[in-house]
Scaffold this motif. Structure first.
Motif, short mmCIF file in Angstrom:
data_model
loop_
_atom_site.label_atom_id
_atom_site.label_comp_id
_atom_site.label_asym_id
_atom_site.label_seq_id
_atom_site.Cartn_x
_atom_site.Cartn_y
_atom_site.Cartn_z
N SER A 268 38.59 32.93 42.52
CA SER A 268 38.14 32.50 40.94
C SER A 268 37.63 33.60 40.23
O SER A 268 38.10 33.92 39.25
N VAL A 269 36.72 34.44 40.89
CA VAL A 269 36.52 35.58 40.01
C VAL A 269 37.54 36.61 39.93
O VAL A 269 37.26 37.01 38.63
N VAL A 270 38.29 36.89 40.78
CA VAL A 270 39.44 37.90 40.68
C VAL A 270 40.32 37.31 39.57
O VAL A 270 40.70 38.23 38.72
N ARG A 271 40.55 36.11 39.48
CA ARG A 271 41.65 35.51 38.48
C ARG A 271 41.04 35.72 37.17
O ARG A 271 41.82 36.04 36.24
N SER A 272 39.71 35.36 36.93
CA SER A 272 39.13 35.76 35.74
C SER A 272 39.35 37.01 35.31
O SER A 272 39.53 37.51 34.12
N LEU A 273 38.69 37.97 36.21
CA LEU A 273 38.98 39.43 35.84
C LEU A 273 40.17 39.80 35.64
O LEU A 273 40.52 40.89 34.83
N CYS A 274 41.37 39.31 36.18
CA CYS A 274 42.78 39.68 35.85
C CYS A 274 43.21 38.94 34.50
O CYS A 274 43.79 39.61 33.65
N ASP A 275 42.51 37.85 34.27
CA ASP A 275 42.88 37.51 32.69
C ASP A 275 42.06 38.37 31.77
O ASP A 275 42.77 38.47 30.48
N GLU B 121 47.05 42.64 37.87
CA GLU B 121 47.41 41.26 38.15
C GLU B 121 47.84 41.22 39.92
O GLU B 121 47.53 40.29 40.49
N THR B 122 47.85 42.65 40.32
CA THR B 122 48.45 42.52 41.86
C THR B 122 46.99 42.22 42.60
O THR B 122 47.10 41.88 43.59
N CYS B 123 45.98 42.42 41.89
CA CYS B 123 44.58 41.65 42.83
C CYS B 123 44.55 40.24 43.06
O CYS B 123 43.72 39.99 43.73
N GLN B 124 45.54 39.73 42.55
CA GLN B 124 45.42 38.08 42.83
C GLN B 124 45.53 37.77 44.09
O GLN B 124 45.36 36.79 44.62
N SER B 125 46.35 38.76 44.89
CA SER B 125 46.49 38.52 46.47
C SER B 125 45.40 38.84 47.13
O SER B 125 45.01 39.88 46.62
N GLY B 126 45.17 38.59 48.17
CA GLY B 126 44.14 39.12 49.13
C GLY B 126 44.42 40.67 49.48
O GLY B 126 43.65 41.58 49.45
N SER B 127 45.70 40.66 49.83
CA SER B 127 45.98 42.10 50.23
C SER B 127 46.19 43.12 49.18
O SER B 127 45.79 44.19 49.17
#
Length: 197
Positions: free
Chosen positions: A143-150, A156-162
């Protein structure tokens, strides 16, 4: 804040799948210190791979046969795992680290916890166990990463763990509970550090 970073490996994502490995490590987001003395990892007994195979997803068949066999052969019965986990949570070291004697409850930290981690823990450990030991608030790295991508702070590539692991030059996702719990905490600390620059 101090968090208990944890990860679960399971036989799949379905309602009737099994937890087969549980790993955890406490860490402090303020100091950036990981408490390796309090890290733990347990395997939880499940049916054999051959017994489970007809209902397993192909990814699990291709990647988790060894882990399922390990859990089947060496894992703790669920009731024994629950007792070991509770003994850990009630130990003086853990109570002191999280300030449980002052009425604090442990805040759980992980990634994509709504997928299996929290539902499986509520199911297998019980509602009362979860409410007794853990705060109702959690911190989910996904959730933290999705917010930071927004916010365009992370790509955007950071939304997956890999993708997130690669972005921070941390290699590949291990898909073992303890290593993933450790890496998830390290990723959060790296994100925090990069946001403060």
């Amino acid at each position: 804040m101090r968090y208990l970073s944890f990860d679960i490996e399971a036989t799949g994502l379905a309602e009737n799948d099994y937890m087969i490995e549980f790993g955890m490590i406490p860490f402090c987001a303020v100091t950036g210190e990981m408490n390796y003395d309090l890290q733990r990892n347990w395997y939880i007994k499940c049916p054999s791979f051959e017994e489970l195979k007809p209902r397993l997803d192909q990814w699990v068949i291709d990647h988790n046969e060894e882990l399922i066999n390990k859990a089947h052969e060496d894992g703790q019965e669920l009731s024994a795992f629950k007792k070991l986990f509770e003994d850990y949570l009630m130990s003086e070291e853990v109570k002191e680290y999280f300030g449980k004697d002052q009425g604090n409850k442990i805040v759980l930290f992980g990634k994509s916890m709504n997928a299996i981690d929290l539902p499986f823990m509520n199911r297998d450990l019980g509602w009362n166990f979860m409410r007794e030991h853990f705060h109702h608030q959690v911190l989910d790295l996904s959730s933290v990463v999705r917010s930071l991508c927004d916010l365009k702070i992370l790509p955007e590539t950071c939304q997956s763990g890999s993708g997130l692991m690669k972005h921070f030059d941390m290699g590949d996702v291990a898909h073992t509970a303890l290593e993933d719990a450790v890496n998830t905490a390290k990723l959060y600390l790296k994100i925090k550090e990069s946001c403060l620059k």
